[in-house]
Design a protein around this motif. Sequence first.
Motif, PDB file in Angstrom:
ATOM      1  N   HIS A 279       0.827  -1.212   0.000  1.00  0.00           N
ATOM      2  CA  HIS A 279       0.000   0.000   0.000  1.00  0.00           C
ATOM      3  C   HIS A 279       0.866   1.269   0.000  1.00  0.00           C
ATOM      4  CE1 HIS A 279      -3.677  -2.087   0.377  1.00  0.00           C
ATOM      5  NE2 HIS A 279      -3.621  -2.355   1.665  1.00  0.00           N
ATOM      6  N   PRO A 280       0.350   2.350  -0.602  1.00  0.00           N
ATOM      7  CA  PRO A 280       0.958   3.668  -0.392  1.00  0.00           C
ATOM      8  C   PRO A 280       0.605   4.164   1.005  1.00  0.00           C
ATOM      9  CG  PRO A 280      -0.999   3.872  -1.757  1.00  0.00           C
ATOM     10  CD  PRO A 280      -0.815   2.396  -1.493  1.00  0.00           C
ATOM     11  N   PRO A 281       1.346   5.143   1.530  1.00  0.00           N
ATOM     12  CA  PRO A 281       1.054   5.628   2.889  1.00  0.00           C
ATOM     13  C   PRO A 281      -0.234   6.450   2.903  1.00  0.00           C
ATOM     14  CG  PRO A 281       2.727   6.994   1.869  1.00  0.00           C
ATOM     15  CD  PRO A 281       2.451   5.882   0.899  1.00  0.00           C
ATOM     16  N   LYS A 282      -0.947   6.408   4.024  1.00  0.00           N
ATOM     17  CA  LYS A 282      -2.130   7.253   4.164  1.00  0.00           C
ATOM     18  C   LYS A 282      -1.729   8.680   4.524  1.00  0.00           C
ATOM     19  CE  LYS A 282      -6.395   7.773   6.843  1.00  0.00           C
ATOM     20  NZ  LYS A 282      -7.267   7.184   7.879  1.00  0.00           N
ATOM     21  N   PHE A 283      -0.705   8.805   5.367  1.00  0.00           N
ATOM     22  CA  PHE A 283      -0.387  10.132   5.895  1.00  0.00           C
ATOM     23  C   PHE A 283       0.824  10.784   5.237  1.00  0.00           C
ATOM     24  CE2 PHE A 283      -2.730   8.160   9.464  1.00  0.00           C
ATOM     25  CZ  PHE A 283      -3.783   9.053   9.504  1.00  0.00           C
ATOM     26  N   GLY A 284       1.445  10.095   4.283  1.00  0.00           N
ATOM     27  CA  GLY A 284       2.552  10.684   3.543  1.00  0.00           C
ATOM     28  C   GLY A 284       3.624  11.220   4.454  1.00  0.00           C
ATOM     29  N   ASP A 285       4.001  12.476   4.227  1.00  0.00           N
ATOM     30  CA  ASP A 285       5.112  13.064   4.970  1.00  0.00           C
ATOM     31  C   ASP A 285       4.802  13.263   6.451  1.00  0.00           C
ATOM     32  OD1 ASP A 285       6.618  13.077   2.735  1.00  0.00           O
ATOM     33  OD2 ASP A 285       6.256  15.189   2.244  1.00  0.00           O
ATOM     34  N   SER A 286       3.501  13.281   6.839  1.00  0.00           N
ATOM     35  CA  SER A 286       3.237  13.454   8.285  1.00  0.00           C
ATOM     36  C   SER A 286       3.281  12.164   9.068  1.00  0.00           C
ATOM     37  CB  SER A 286       1.900  14.121   8.573  1.00  0.00           C
ATOM     38  OG  SER A 286       1.198  14.393   7.474  1.00  0.00           O
ATOM     39  N   SER A 287       3.545  11.044   8.411  1.00  0.00           N
ATOM     40  CA  SER A 287       3.562   9.783   9.149  1.00  0.00           C
ATOM     41  C   SER A 287       4.652   9.744  10.209  1.00  0.00           C
ATOM     42  CB  SER A 287       3.735   8.603   8.198  1.00  0.00           C
ATOM     43  OG  SER A 287       2.574   7.829   8.195  1.00  0.00           O
ATOM     44  N   GLY A 288       5.792  10.357   9.947  1.00  0.00           N
ATOM     45  CA  GLY A 288       6.880  10.324  10.923  1.00  0.00           C
ATOM     46  C   GLY A 288       6.488  11.000  12.222  1.00  0.00           C
ATOM     47  N   VAL A 289       5.892  12.177  12.110  1.00  0.00           N
ATOM     48  CA  VAL A 289       5.545  12.937  13.314  1.00  0.00           C
ATOM     49  C   VAL A 289       4.345  12.314  14.035  1.00  0.00           C
ATOM     50  CG1 VAL A 289       4.037  14.688  12.272  1.00  0.00           C
ATOM     51  CG2 VAL A 289       5.471  15.301  14.202  1.00  0.00           C
ATOM     52  N   ARG A 290       3.422  11.745  13.278  1.00  0.00           N
ATOM     53  CA  ARG A 290       2.273  11.042  13.904  1.00  0.00           C
ATOM     54  C   ARG A 290       2.765   9.807  14.659  1.00  0.00           C
ATOM     55  NH1 ARG A 290      -2.988  12.362  12.245  1.00  0.00           N
ATOM     56  NH2 ARG A 290      -3.683  10.328  13.015  1.00  0.00           N
ATOM     57  N   GLY A 291       3.677   9.057  14.031  1.00  0.00           N
ATOM     58  CA  GLY A 291       4.201   7.852  14.677  1.00  0.00           C
ATOM     59  C   GLY A 291       4.966   8.186  15.946  1.00  0.00           C
ATOM     60  N   ALA A 292       5.674   9.313  15.944  1.00  0.00           N
ATOM     61  CA  ALA A 292       6.393   9.738  17.156  1.00  0.00           C
ATOM     62  C   ALA A 292       5.394   9.961  18.294  1.00  0.00           C
ATOM     63  CB  ALA A 292       7.191  11.000  16.875  1.00  0.00           C
ATOM     64  N   ALA A 293       4.248  10.570  17.973  1.00  0.00           N
ATOM     65  CA  ALA A 293       3.212  10.766  19.000  1.00  0.00           C
ATOM     66  C   ALA A 293       2.670   9.432  19.497  1.00  0.00           C
ATOM     67  CB  ALA A 293       2.063  11.616  18.435  1.00  0.00           C
ATOM     68  N   TRP A 294       2.526   8.477  18.573  1.00  0.00           N
ATOM     69  CA  TRP A 294       1.963   7.159  18.939  1.00  0.00           C
ATOM     70  C   TRP A 294       2.971   6.279  19.675  1.00  0.00           C
ATOM     71  CZ3 TRP A 294      -2.914   7.078  19.282  1.00  0.00           C
ATOM     72  CH2 TRP A 294      -3.767   7.599  18.306  1.00  0.00           C
ATOM     73  N   LEU A 295       4.220   6.751  19.868  1.00  0.00           N
ATOM     74  CA  LEU A 295       5.166   5.966  20.682  1.00  0.00           C
ATOM     75  C   LEU A 295       4.615   5.758  22.089  1.00  0.00           C
ATOM     76  CD1 LEU A 295       8.619   7.502  19.613  1.00  0.00           C
ATOM     77  CD2 LEU A 295       7.781   5.200  19.121  1.00  0.00           C
ATOM     78  N   TRP A 296       3.750   6.678  22.509  1.00  0.00           N
ATOM     79  CA  TRP A 296       2.978   6.462  23.739  1.00  0.00           C
ATOM     80  C   TRP A 296       1.637   5.899  23.302  1.00  0.00           C
ATOM     81  CZ3 TRP A 296       5.021   7.216  28.632  1.00  0.00           C
ATOM     82  CH2 TRP A 296       6.249   7.889  28.678  1.00  0.00           C
ATOM     83  N   GLY A 297       1.556   4.573  23.185  1.00  0.00           N
ATOM     84  CA  GLY A 297       0.365   3.926  22.602  1.00  0.00           C
ATOM     85  C   GLY A 297      -0.812   3.886  23.560  1.00  0.00           C
TER      86      GLY A 297
END
Length: 297
Positions: A279-297
């Motif tokens: 699949h292509p990414p849903k969030f494109g370039d913002s995936s990195g910063v979103r994933g950093a936030a989700w490090l606290w799951g």
Amino acid sequence: MRLGIDLGGTKIEILALNDIGEELLCKRVATPKEDYAATLRSISDLVHSTETELGVSGTVGIGTPGSRSPASGLMRNCNSTWLNDRAFKHDMEALLGREIRISNDANCFALSEATDGAGADAATVFGVIIGTGCGGGVVVNNKLVDGPNAVGGEWGHIPLPWPQDGELQSSPCWCGLHGCIETFMSGTGLADDYAREFGYRIVAPEIVHAANGGDEKAESIVRRYELRLAKSLAVIINVLDPDVIVLGGGMSNVERLYTNVPAIWSDYVFSDTALTRLHPPKFGDSSGVRGAAWLWG
Ligand SMILES: [Zn+2]
């Protein structure tokens, strides 16, 4: 509230997410290059100004280039080299006065897409960044797989599988090895391959554009790229058997990959089926910063 920070070589971005992943606020500043102390201060300032603006405090997750050595606690393999050999997590925690979580940018990408992105419905997700470099991350049941060496998913520095004659000798990698997947799969790798074949250089987007327009030379190079990507991902499928592989980075914009690569990888997957989805990414370039936030799951 979760705060995610993407610490990049040119910019530092902060994103505040509420409990259901909605974006509350996003801002960015230029990265103070070559200045470690100023980099720490910039991040701290972003956290404090965001919390003041929103009137609540949050958890802090940071996506970094390179990774933290579990043995020494020091950063390593960062292309923003002023972070290397620094106790970044320790120093950042001292400055913010709280525990933080950090992970590398490819892991953050994978976590973002697995949490509420292109792999949200999947149990096992392999996230791949194919841009200027080549990284990867593994998420199983919404948790990053990050083991004792903190190299889970780092597929870029293993040799290209099922190589053809001379293929592994052609590409010295910055890591010191030869024939690493990164030297073929990054956008730079695609441009290198074209230059080796035809003796002059054009950039990756031009090669793809020319191939899509019917240029036979460019088409042959993009087809070879697709074959190499299919072989490289078939190894991941044979080891991890992910439900979904999500591509990110500049090369993830090449639409034909999502059809052509799975059609090839079934020749290399050790199974009568190859049901893994690409699949292509849903969030494109913002995936990195979103994933950093989700490090606290
Ligand atoms: Zn390498």
